[in-house]
Design a protein around this motif. Sequence first.
Motif: not given
Length: 276
Positions: A129-144
């Motif tokens: 499992d993982h923890i993503k501390l920073i709040q950026d995300n590769p899916l931010r923005g319009m969803n393809p």
Amino acid sequence: MLKKIEETACYLKAKMPFMPKVGIVLGTGLGELAKEIKIEPEFSYTDIPNFPISTVEGHSGKLIIGYLGEVQVLAMQGRFHYYEGYSMQEVTFPIRIMKALGVETLLLSNAAGGMNPEFEIGELMIINDHIKLIQDNPLRGMNPDALGPRFFDMCTAYDPDLIEVAKAASNSTGVETREGVYMLFTGPSFETKAEVRFARISGADAVGMSTVPEAIAASHMRMHTLGISCLTNMAAGILDQPLNHEEVIETGNRVKAKFTKLVREIVKTWPKSKTE
Ligand code: HPA
């Protein structure tokens, strides 16, 4: 983004002799697994349209198509990190390309700092499992939408079946592995001792600067993902000594043979590796 993916995938497809089902991302110090691959064509990142260029020491920046044992693979020697200044969309672009080329199973490897006091330098940790501390995300923005849904579950982002196969491979090869939670810090500065204490309390076993964005993009596209961390050092403050990149590279070098042995066995025994 979809247009770029199509353009890049078309360029590569035209030059590929076969379409592997397995993609492998080689982490810092682990790039030598590429030497075990019987290379069909390979592409320098600089020659691939729309590909970013890797800048970190220890990564040479090549996309390799070939055979690892009997299994067709598509391997990235060198990846793109958020700390290099790329957006998360850019960091995960190669994963989008892999999927567009038919890759269904993704092995993500990395160098990480161990935090669990039971772990030792040079051990391999299967990420559960993982923890993503920073709040950026590769899916931010319009969803393809063509690639995957807007909202999606991450409970099986690290495929439980693949984890079982990795554990079985660990048993059959005698390459010992640990299992644990990976926490993303952006770097490039290593973590402070207080950050490591915080990460440990949060439930993480290792810290590193990659893999998480790629695992998210892969999960978005319903790929089967496995993460393996090479614990190249103990995280800041765990041992009473300073951290440095040289140790990360050195441990990677020391561990590469057993890492290779394990990965070979995983791709050999994973049923979805097979190409028709
Ligand atoms: N922290 C973050 N990233 C790393 C480390 C670490 O201790 N070791 C290797 N990559």
